[in-house]
Design a protein around this motif. Sequence first.
Motif, PDB file in Angstrom:
ATOM      1  N   LYS A   1       0.830  -1.205   0.000  1.00 29.99           N
ATOM      2  CA  LYS A   1       0.000   0.000   0.000  1.00 29.99           C
ATOM      3  C   LYS A   1       0.869   1.261   0.000  1.00 29.99           C
TER       4      LYS A   1
ATOM      5  N   MET B   1       0.678   4.024  -2.822  1.00 24.89           N
ATOM      6  CA  MET B   1       0.346   5.396  -2.440  1.00 24.89           C
ATOM      7  C   MET B   1       1.393   6.370  -2.967  1.00 24.89           C
TER       8      MET B   1
ATOM      9  N   ALA C   1       0.681   6.938  -6.555  1.00 21.95           N
ATOM     10  CA  ALA C   1      -0.463   7.824  -6.746  1.00 21.95           C
ATOM     11  C   ALA C   1      -0.094   9.273  -6.447  1.00 21.95           C
TER      12      ALA C   1
ATOM     13  N   ASP D   1     -11.926   8.170  -6.791  1.00 25.11           N
ATOM     14  CA  ASP D   1     -11.964   7.484  -5.499  1.00 25.11           C
ATOM     15  C   ASP D   1     -12.688   6.142  -5.584  1.00 25.11           C
TER      16      ASP D   1
ATOM     17  N   ILE E   1      -8.919   4.315  -3.741  1.00 25.93           N
ATOM     18  CA  ILE E   1      -8.033   5.365  -3.258  1.00 25.93           C
ATOM     19  C   ILE E   1      -8.822   6.280  -2.319  1.00 25.93           C
TER      20      ILE E   1
ATOM     21  N   VAL F   1      -3.087  11.182  -1.034  1.00 25.86           N
ATOM     22  CA  VAL F   1      -3.761   9.947  -0.670  1.00 25.86           C
ATOM     23  C   VAL F   1      -3.523   9.641   0.799  1.00 25.86           C
TER      24      VAL F   1
ATOM     25  N   ILE G   1      -5.433   3.377   1.038  1.00 31.56           N
ATOM     26  CA  ILE G   1      -5.919   2.593  -0.099  1.00 31.56           C
ATOM     27  C   ILE G   1      -6.676   1.393   0.449  1.00 31.56           C
TER      28      ILE G   1
ATOM     29  N   TYR H   1      -8.872  -1.868  -4.756  1.00 26.17           N
ATOM     30  CA  TYR H   1      -7.916  -1.517  -5.799  1.00 26.17           C
ATOM     31  C   TYR H   1      -7.541  -2.739  -6.642  1.00 26.17           C
TER      32      TYR H   1
ATOM     33  N   TRP I   1       2.193   4.781 -11.875  1.00 23.52           N
ATOM     34  CA  TRP I   1       0.743   4.825 -11.761  1.00 23.52           C
ATOM     35  C   TRP I   1       0.050   4.556 -13.096  1.00 23.52           C
TER      36      TRP I   1
END
Length: 526
Positions: free
Chosen positions: A286, A290, A293, A305, A309, A371, A374, A379, A502
């Motif tokens: 994660k 993150m 992101a 979202d 996220i 962020v 997550i 995801y 990403w």
Amino acid sequence: MNMKTGLLLFMAISGTVSRTSAQTTDPLRFDPENYTVQTLQMPDGSSVSYKAYEGIHYVTNVEDPAYQTLNLYVPETLEAGTAVPILLRTYVGGYMASTAKTPSATDATGRALSEGYVVCIPGSRGSNSVVSENGKDIYTGIAPNGLLDLKAAVRYLHYNDDVMPGDADRIFTDGTSAGGAMSALLGATGNCPEYAPYLERMGAAPGRDDVFASICYCPITDLDHADSEYEWLYGCTNDGVRGLDSAQKRISSELAAQCPAYLESLNLTTPDGEKLTADNYREYLKKLLMASAHKALEAGAEIPDSIGIVFYQEKRLPVSGHLPEGMAPRPGHPQNGRPQNGRPEMLDGRGAPSFGPGGGAPRFNNRTDFVADIDLDVYLAYVASVTPLKTPPAFDAWGVLGSPASPENKVFGNEQGEPANFTDFSLRQHSQDGDAAIDPALQQRIYLMNPMNFIGASDSTLAGHWFIRHGARDRDTSFLVPINLATKLQNTGADVDFALPWNRPHSGDYNLDELFEWIKRTASAR
């Protein structure tokens, strides 16, 4: 004047080394005069002229002439004796054979030429390479033959370093998917004696086969553990978007159950000094996602979202006004974490572990939402919805629930083209024999195709520098595979630049500006 420059100038002046004499005395000696001049048009409208040395056999016992050659490309402006990096680009995909290709303006080969580097593109055998002998088809690319071909090409570069343009002490290998795995293997197995008998039988040049740096895009590697890692990660989607039937769910659960013990056996440590196990792996993943992101947001990306996220502004601070666990105010901000614009900021280190410039925590500013969390199950379901997941087993599929052979089954098969299972689990499922096990000869071939077995080994020369990328929505293998590779390398002391870019699918040679900035920085820091 260095020795390499002096020898090249002596040859040019005296003319004592000719194409005929070089080939007669030593078939593996490079002929610097046997080239044609070609031109490549670049996307920006510029052009690059280069000397093309093509169709060079890098072994003397050529089994498959269609693949066992390399092409070398040298910028025409490169002065004799100039020691510049060599980009060795393999086009292996799916563990299949690959011919020695020409430079492309749209990938790293064309960019390398425009940067003034030497480019080597070797061919190599693979699961689909076949020659006919006495009326019978002989499959020439069974493991580890494709890797051996690439190692022989590296040996050729080292062997001819005194007369060849470029610097064999600064070889950067580059590959994608199975080619990324080959790049990882070249970086992890330099000069390893276990490959030497094979290379000698092939007639490879004597000497070194280590490389300076490895560029690995989405490496499909660690094959003997990849099935369990895939199911451990993606099992959360089995009842949802993946839609497995009851028999497939059983296989998935049994494979997933093997993963924690394997992770424990790796004895990996995060950059924060915490042992990486099945208990904390999801949180570690994660953090890496993150960070990816965050970097995308900084670049102006829009992230919905709906894919799991969780943005910070969607969370409310508790009544006490304290930040959620793991967050801290920047110096000078009120202790409740509320800057003047009402949005707390994150300190570096709260994001990704430090994996070099590409994977480090990004910079933040007050104009960018960041962020906070997550929902990993959501995801992963999103990843699976974009590109359907593989059914279990993802790699050693042959004969399990009636599945056909995968490319990996074929590369671990025999010279008659018959595939083979390469894990005891799938072999037992296929044969319905609870005691079935991989035979020792095949087990050794499997061992030689996994870079994880050689990282940190005392008898191998490990590449000192690594650039590893695996797209944040690439489901071709589990995220665990590249993360384990990068983490083990970092634990061993290698310089590792790792990231999960990403929204990137299964692909390679992207963001060439970033890649070549890393190459320049790495080559100059030797």
